[in-house]
Design a protein around this motif. Structure first.
Motif, PDB file in Angstrom:
ATOM      1  N   UNK A 327       0.815  -1.232   0.000  1.00 19.81           N
ATOM      2  CA  UNK A 327       0.000   0.000   0.000  1.00 19.81           C
ATOM      3  C   UNK A 327       0.838   1.265   0.000  1.00 19.81           C
ATOM      4  N   UNK A 328       1.988   1.219   0.609  1.00 22.90           N
ATOM      5  CA  UNK A 328       2.865   2.397   0.650  1.00 22.90           C
ATOM      6  C   UNK A 328       3.297   2.814  -0.747  1.00 22.90           C
ATOM      7  N   UNK A 329       3.619   1.868  -1.595  1.00 22.51           N
ATOM      8  CA  UNK A 329       4.068   2.189  -2.947  1.00 22.51           C
ATOM      9  C   UNK A 329       2.903   2.487  -3.881  1.00 22.51           C
ATOM     10  N   UNK A 330       1.775   1.788  -3.697  1.00 21.78           N
ATOM     11  CA  UNK A 330       0.609   2.020  -4.553  1.00 21.78           C
ATOM     12  C   UNK A 330       0.033   3.412  -4.321  1.00 21.78           C
ATOM     13  N   UNK A 331       0.174   3.950  -3.107  1.00 17.91           N
ATOM     14  CA  UNK A 331      -0.405   5.253  -2.768  1.00 17.91           C
ATOM     15  C   UNK A 331       0.157   6.386  -3.616  1.00 17.91           C
ATOM     16  N   UNK A 332       1.326   6.210  -4.212  1.00 16.37           N
ATOM     17  CA  UNK A 332       1.920   7.274  -5.037  1.00 16.37           C
ATOM     18  C   UNK A 332       1.047   7.598  -6.238  1.00 16.37           C
TER      19      UNK A 332
END
Length: 479
Positions: A327-332
Motif C-alpha cells: 500500500x505504501x508504494x501504490x499510494x503514489x
C-alpha cells in the motif's frame, strides 16, 4: 450499353494473409517464427547496437504489430467474417491504461534512467500486442491453432531436455552465443540453490523457465490424448507426447523452486479432469512412478523440496514483508500507477507480478490485466462447450489451464519483466481467443474449416473458383 468492369474477387477468410497474397507468410508462420526466436535464442542475448531493445523476439513482435496494423487498414477489401473477442477488448483497455500511465509519468518528470525504462516497457507492450492481435485476428482454423499449440509444446519439451543436460553437465551449453559478432550476452543461465544446480535452459532465470514448463504441461498432455493435435496420425505418437509430459514434470520438480512446484501442482489439478476416465488411473500411476524413480535416483531431493516450504529463508521473508509495504508504494498513484517498467529493483523487490502491476499501472491496470486473463479462460472454455469435436474441446481445456497456471505463478515472481514467460503467456492468451472463434464459427455453421482435411478442401475450392473467374475475364489486346 457496356457492362461495368468486374471488381477484384474477394479473398476468403481462410486464405487471407493481410498485406499481399504474394507473401508466403500467414499468421501461424509469423507466430511460429516468434516462438523460435523466443525459445531458441537465450533471453539474455541481444543485438549490441540496440541494447535492451535488441532481443530478436522483441523486434519480431514489433514487426508483427506493424503487420497487423497494415492488415487492419486493408480489412474492408476482403471477405472476412469477424467475431467479437473479449480478449481483444480487455487487451486494448490494458494498452490504453499503459499509454495513460506513460503520459502521466512523463508529465510528472522522471530520472534519466527511468525515461528509457518507460519507453522500452511501452515498446514491450506493443510487441506483445503484435503477437496477441495477429493470433486473435489471423488464426482462423483449427489447423492453424493445432500447428501453433504443437509448436509450443514441442519447444517447451526441447527446453526441458536442454535443462536436463545442463543439470547433468553443470554447464550452460550456450557459451557459443558470446562468440557471435554483434551480439551482447548478459546475465543468465544456470544457478545454484541448497547445493543443487538450478537450470534455466535459454531463459534468464529458473523461475521464468519453470513458469513456461508448468504452463506448457497441459498442452503436452493434450497432445498425448489427441495423438499430436491431429486426426489420422499413428497411435505410437502418443507415447512420445507422454514422454514429453513426463520430462516437463521431472525438470520442474528438479528446479528447487517453490513457485515451480506450486505451478506444477496447479497444472496437474487443472488438466487431470480432462483425461478420459479409462486413461486417468494409468496416467496418475505413471506420474507417481516417475516421482518414485526421481527420489531413488536423486537422494536428498525430497528433503530439499520440503525444506522450501517448511523453512523461513530470506526469499520467503522478503515476499511476506513486501506485501505489507505494497500500500505504501501504490499510494503514489493508485489509479494508473507510476509508469510501466519504472519500479526498479533499487526501490524494492516484490517477486510478485500482480503487485508490480499494481504499482506500475495502478488498480486500473491490475483490473484490465485480470480481465484479459479471465476473458482468455472464458474464451477457451466457451470453445470447449461450443465444439462437438473431441480434439477441439481438449485443446481448448488445455489452453485455459495453461493461462490459469501462468497467472497463479505470476503471484510468486515478476513474470512480465522476463521475456520468455511474458511472451509465452500472451501467445497462449491469443490462442484462447482464436480457438473460441473456431468453435463459434463451427456452432453457427458459417463454413470455416474445423478439421485439417476440410481446411485443405476449402482452400482448393477457393483457388479453383478464382482460377475459373480469372480465365473467364477477357484479356486486353496486345499493343
Amino acid at each position: 450499353m457496356s457492362e461495368p468492369a468486374q471488381g477484384p474477387i474477394p479473398v476468403s477468410a481462410v486464405e487471407h494473409i493481410a498485406i499481399t497474397r504474394k507473401i508466403p507468410w500467414d499468421a501461424a508462420r509469423l507466430v511460429m517464427v516468434y516462438l523460435v526466436l523466443l525459445f531458441a535464442v537465450p533471453s539474455y542475448v541481444s543485438i549490441s547496437s540496440l541494447g535492451t531493445l535488441g532481443r530478436p523476439h522483441f523486434l519480431w513482435g514489433l514487426g508483427m504489430f506493424a503487420f497487423w496494423a497494415i492488415s487492419r487498414l486493408q480489412w474492408r477489401t476482403v471477405d472476412v467474417a469477424s467475431t467479437s473477442q473479449p480478449v481483444r477488448f480487455a487487451f486494448v483497455v490494458f494498452l490504453v491504461i499503459a499509454l495513460v500511465s506513460f503520459a502521466d509519468a512523463m508529465l510528472r518528470g522522471q530520472p534519466a534512467d527511468q525515461i528509457s525504462q518507460l519507453i522500452t516497457s511501452l515498446l514491450r507492450v506493443l510487441s506483445w500486442a503484435g503477437v496477441l492481435l495477429v493470433i486473435v485476428d489471423g488464426v482462423r482454423t483449427m489447423r492453424d491453432v493445432s500447428r501453433i499449440v504443437r509448436f509450443l509444446a514441442i519447444g517447451a519439451a526441447l527446453l526441458a531436455l536442454l535443462a536436463l543436460l545442463q543439470s547433468f553437465t553443470g554447464r550452460s551449453l550456450l557459451d557459443f552465443w558470446g562468440s557471435i559478432p554483434g551480439l551482447n550476452v548478459g546475465e543468465g543461465g544456470i544457478a545454484e540453490r541448497s547445493g543443487r544446480t538450478r537450470t534455466a535452459a535459454t531463459a534468464m532465470h529458473p523461475l521464468e523457465f519453470g513458469t513456461v514448463l508448468n504452463a506448457a504441461l497441459p498442452l503436452c498432455v493434450a497432445g498425448a490424448l489427441t495423438q499430436g493435435f491431429g486426426r489420422g496420425q499413428a497411435r505410437s505418437t502418443a507415447a512420445w507426447w507422454w514422454a514429453a509430459s513426463a520430462l516437463l514434470a521431472v525438470v520442474a520438480l528438479m528446479s528447487v523452486s517453490r513457485s515451480s512446484i506450486i505451478g506444477l501442482a496447479v497444472a496437474v489439478v487443472l488438466i487431470v479432469p480432462a483425461i478420459p476416465r479409462r486413461t486417468r488411473l494409468l496416467v496418475v500411476s505413471g506420474g507417481l512412478g516417475v516421482i518414485v524413480a526421481m527420489v531413488a535416483l536423486m537422494p536428498g531431493l525430497v528433503g530439499t523440496t520440503l525444506s522450501l516450504f517448511t523453512s523461513s529463508d530470506g526469499s520467503t521473508m522478503s515476499r511476506t514483508g513486501a506485501l505489507d509495504r505494497l500500500p505504501e508504494f501504490v499510494a503514489a498513484s493508485p489509479l494508473v500507477g507510476i509508469g510501466f517498467g519504472t519500479f526498479l529493483p533499487r526501490y524494492y523487490v516484490f517477486d510478485n507480478g500482480w503487485a508490480g502491476l499494481a504499482i506500475e499501472l495502478g488498480m486500473l491496470g491490475v483490473i484490465a490485466f485480470a480481465a484479459m486473463v479471465v476473458a482468455a479462460v472464458w474464451s477457451a472454455w466457451q470453445a470447449r462447450s461450443n465444439s462437438v469435436w473431441p480434439d477441439v474441446r481438449l485443446t481448448a481445456h488445455a489452453l485455459g489451464a495453461s493461462v490459469i497456471t501462468a497467472a497463479v505463478v505470476l503471484a510468486f515472481f515478476d513474470g512480465l519483466a522476463f521475456p520468455m514467460s511474458a511472451g509465452f503467456l500472451f501467445v497462449v492468451i491469443g490462442l484462447c481467443a482464436a480457438i473460441r472463434s473456431v468453435a463459434l464459427v463451427e456452432k453457427r455453421g458459417m463454413g470455416v474449416a474445423i478439421t485439417p482435411h476440410a481446411f485443405e478442401d476449402s482452400m482448393a475450392e477457393d483457388r479453383a473458383s478464382r482460377r475459373e473467374a480469372r480465365s473467364s475475364q477477357p484479356r486486353p489486346a496486345a499493343p
